[in-house]
Write an enzyme that holds these catalytic residues in place. Structure first.
Site, PDB file in Angstrom:
ATOM      1  N   SER A  16       0.825  -1.212   0.000  1.00 36.63           N
ATOM      2  CA  SER A  16       0.000   0.000   0.000  1.00 36.63           C
ATOM      3  C   SER A  16       0.860   1.264   0.000  1.00 36.63           C
ATOM      4  O   SER A  16       2.049   1.217   0.348  1.00 36.63           O
ATOM      5  CB  SER A  16      -0.852  -0.056   1.284  1.00 36.63           C
ATOM      6  OG  SER A  16      -1.521   1.145   1.520  1.00 36.63           O
ATOM      7  N   LEU A  18       3.141   4.389   0.140  1.00 33.67           N
ATOM      8  CA  LEU A  18       4.501   4.737  -0.282  1.00 33.67           C
ATOM      9  C   LEU A  18       5.277   3.497  -0.719  1.00 33.67           C
ATOM     10  O   LEU A  18       6.049   3.549  -1.679  1.00 33.67           O
ATOM     11  CB  LEU A  18       5.237   5.439   0.867  1.00 33.67           C
ATOM     12  CG  LEU A  18       4.530   6.664   1.487  1.00 33.67           C
ATOM     13  CD1 LEU A  18       5.399   7.299   2.565  1.00 33.67           C
ATOM     14  CD2 LEU A  18       4.176   7.687   0.415  1.00 33.67           C
ATOM     15  N   ASP A  37       4.446  -7.764   3.552  1.00 34.30           N
ATOM     16  CA  ASP A  37       3.343  -7.021   4.168  1.00 34.30           C
ATOM     17  C   ASP A  37       2.446  -8.024   4.866  1.00 34.30           C
ATOM     18  O   ASP A  37       2.378  -9.181   4.464  1.00 34.30           O
ATOM     19  CB  ASP A  37       2.534  -6.266   3.094  1.00 34.30           C
ATOM     20  CG  ASP A  37       1.816  -5.045   3.655  1.00 34.30           C
ATOM     21  OD1 ASP A  37       2.185  -3.918   3.297  1.00 34.30           O
ATOM     22  OD2 ASP A  37       0.873  -5.222   4.464  1.00 34.30           O
ATOM     23  N   ASP A  58       4.916 -10.341   8.910  1.00 33.09           N
ATOM     24  CA  ASP A  58       4.680  -9.374   9.985  1.00 33.09           C
ATOM     25  C   ASP A  58       6.062  -8.970  10.499  1.00 33.09           C
ATOM     26  O   ASP A  58       6.795  -9.806  11.046  1.00 33.09           O
ATOM     27  CB  ASP A  58       3.860 -10.049  11.099  1.00 33.09           C
ATOM     28  CG  ASP A  58       3.621  -9.107  12.264  1.00 33.09           C
ATOM     29  OD1 ASP A  58       4.256  -8.034  12.332  1.00 33.09           O
ATOM     30  OD2 ASP A  58       2.805  -9.461  13.140  1.00 33.09           O
ATOM     31  N   VAL A  59       6.422  -7.713  10.315  1.00 33.79           N
ATOM     32  CA  VAL A  59       7.799  -7.289  10.655  1.00 33.79           C
ATOM     33  C   VAL A  59       8.086  -7.346  12.153  1.00 33.79           C
ATOM     34  O   VAL A  59       9.235  -7.227  12.564  1.00 33.79           O
ATOM     35  CB  VAL A  59       8.138  -5.877  10.103  1.00 33.79           C
ATOM     36  CG1 VAL A  59       8.080  -5.850   8.590  1.00 33.79           C
ATOM     37  CG2 VAL A  59       7.264  -4.790  10.723  1.00 33.79           C
ATOM     38  N   CYS A  85       9.107   0.366   4.435  1.00 37.22           N
ATOM     39  CA  CYS A  85       7.966   1.288   4.534  1.00 37.22           C
ATOM     40  C   CYS A  85       6.898   0.787   5.504  1.00 37.22           C
ATOM     41  O   CYS A  85       5.951   1.523   5.784  1.00 37.22           O
ATOM     42  CB  CYS A  85       7.302   1.475   3.170  1.00 37.22           C
ATOM     43  SG  CYS A  85       8.307   2.383   1.996  1.00 37.22           S
ATOM     44  N   TYR A 166       4.574   7.483  18.032  1.00 38.50           N
ATOM     45  CA  TYR A 166       4.930   7.540  16.611  1.00 38.50           C
ATOM     46  C   TYR A 166       6.223   8.339  16.417  1.00 38.50           C
ATOM     47  O   TYR A 166       7.151   7.893  15.727  1.00 38.50           O
ATOM     48  CB  TYR A 166       3.773   8.177  15.832  1.00 38.50           C
ATOM     49  CG  TYR A 166       3.971   8.202  14.340  1.00 38.50           C
ATOM     50  CD1 TYR A 166       3.957   7.017  13.598  1.00 38.50           C
ATOM     51  CD2 TYR A 166       4.172   9.398  13.659  1.00 38.50           C
ATOM     52  CE1 TYR A 166       4.139   7.039  12.228  1.00 38.50           C
ATOM     53  CE2 TYR A 166       4.350   9.425  12.290  1.00 38.50           C
ATOM     54  CZ  TYR A 166       4.333   8.240  11.581  1.00 38.50           C
ATOM     55  OH  TYR A 166       4.519   8.258  10.216  1.00 38.50           O
ATOM     56  N   LYS A 170       9.840   7.016  14.997  1.00 38.10           N
ATOM     57  CA  LYS A 170      10.431   7.583  13.782  1.00 38.10           C
ATOM     58  C   LYS A 170      11.753   8.279  14.104  1.00 38.10           C
ATOM     59  O   LYS A 170      12.685   8.282  13.297  1.00 38.10           O
ATOM     60  CB  LYS A 170       9.445   8.546  13.116  1.00 38.10           C
ATOM     61  CG  LYS A 170       8.193   7.840  12.585  1.00 38.10           C
ATOM     62  CD  LYS A 170       8.549   6.817  11.531  1.00 38.10           C
ATOM     63  CE  LYS A 170       7.342   6.203  10.862  1.00 38.10           C
ATOM     64  NZ  LYS A 170       7.681   5.285   9.775  1.00 38.10           N
ATOM     65  N   THR A 201      -1.907   8.790   0.806  1.00 36.62           N
ATOM     66  CA  THR A 201      -1.919   7.323   0.781  1.00 36.62           C
ATOM     67  C   THR A 201      -3.246   6.875   1.410  1.00 36.62           C
ATOM     68  O   THR A 201      -3.982   7.702   1.964  1.00 36.62           O
ATOM     69  CB  THR A 201      -0.750   6.762   1.618  1.00 36.62           C
ATOM     70  OG1 THR A 201      -0.966   7.127   2.985  1.00 36.62           O
ATOM     71  CG2 THR A 201       0.585   7.299   1.153  1.00 36.62           C
TER      72      THR A 201
END
Ligand SMILES: NC(=O)c1ccc[n+]([C@@H]2O[C@H](COP(=O)([O-])OP(=O)(O)OC[C@H]3O[C@@H](n4cnc5c(N)ncnc54)[C@H](O)[C@@H]3O)[C@@H](O)[C@H]2O)c1
Length: 260
Positions: A16, A18, A37, A58-59, A85, A166, A170, A201
């Site tokens: 999805s 980016l 993903d 699943d990361v 991403c 978040y 990041k 997005t």
């Protein structure tokens, strides 16, 4: 690095937004692309569209990421490129009072940890495991073996109200860039991070017209959301330019986010 069919790439969060735009741009250059993903439906659809390979990953899971790399490498060989991403966010204040009941509450630690696990630990896990595989690649010109692109956010620098988890996740990704580039410099692996502003997005498509208009108006120029293809173009520029290494770069139309 020259992009063609001799090169393979992995894009996490590639189903999805980016990630999908980057996967599409890499595939258009002939690169063999695998998408990691956990969204099987959109992942399969995107992979079909670009002639790529979908790997349900699943990361946050060590085992799932290992299985993804094994599947991608069995089909395409060892990747020279990984673009991370996969990510998500939440909006919770550090401490808050319910206006109706007067009840106070603290940011639940498990919800803070969830965002750190997906965005920061998930990104690092994929970087480390990809780099391990890249060490065995034959070097190209100048001893180059591979390229890693991570996705931060302008929230790493201008975190807003409700963005503690978040922004911290990041910020961690942004701080990883230089030590990763240094860890991997003798093996010819470059590492760069893009800090997107507000991009159009599926994540942002859920916002109301009013919210979208007010967010767009806050961008100095151009007064609109970023297009996923613009993120992809920057990722490809970072991959193709062999001298671009160890950098965190904002891609944001000049926006500096306010407190809310
Ligand atoms: N859209 C923006 O305005 C914006 C701005 C700054 C940063 N970003 C960052 O860019 C990245 C991509 O965002 P997007 O807007 O394309 O969002 P998106 O929701 O369209 O795509 C994110 C993808 O990541 C996948 N994903 C989430 N958790 C995962 C996990 N644990 N394992 C595997 N896959 C997982 C989702 O299924 C989804 O396909 C994110 O890291 C986001 O934080 C986006």
């Amino acid at each position: 690095m020259k992009l063609d069919s001799t090169v393979s790439a992995i894009v996490t969060g590639g189903a999805s937004g980016l990630g999908a735009a980057t996967a599409r741009a890499l595939a258009a250059k002939g690169v063999k692309v695998a998408l990691f993903d956990f969204n099987e439906e959109t992942g399969t659809k995107t992979a079909e569209e670009i002639g790529g390979l979908f790997c349900k990953v699943d990361v946050t899971s060590e085992e799932s990421v290992d299985e993804g790399f094994a599947k991608a490498r069995a089909a395409h060989g060892q990747e020279r490129i990984i673009v991370n991403c996969a990510g998500t966010g939440n909006a919770i204040k550090t401490a808050s009072r319910d206006k109706a009941t007067g009840e106070t509450k603290a940011f639940p630690t498990d919800q803070f940890d969830r965002i750190i696990q997906i965005n920061l630990v998930g990104t690092f896990r994929c970087c480390a495991k990809s780099a391990k595989g890249m060490l065995d690649l034959e070097p190209l010109e100048d001893g180059a073996r591979g390229v890693i692109i991570n996705t931060g956010s302008v929230a790493a620098e201008d975190g807003q109200i409700g963005q503690a988890a978040y922004a911290a996740s990041k910020g961690g990704i942004v701080s990883l860039t230089l030590p990763l580039a240094r860890d991997l410099m003798n093996d010819g692996i470059r590492v760069n991070t893009i800090l997107p502003g507000i991009f159009d997005t599926p994540l942002m498509a859920r916002a109301s017209e009013q919210v979208r208009a007010s967010l767009s108006a806050g961008v100095p120029f151009p007064k609109r959301f970023g297009r996923p293809e613009e993120y992809a173009a920057m990722a490809l520029a970072m991959i193709e330019n062999d001298y671009w290494n160890g950098e965190d770069v904002r891609l944001d139309g000049g926006i500096r986010m306010g407190p809310r």
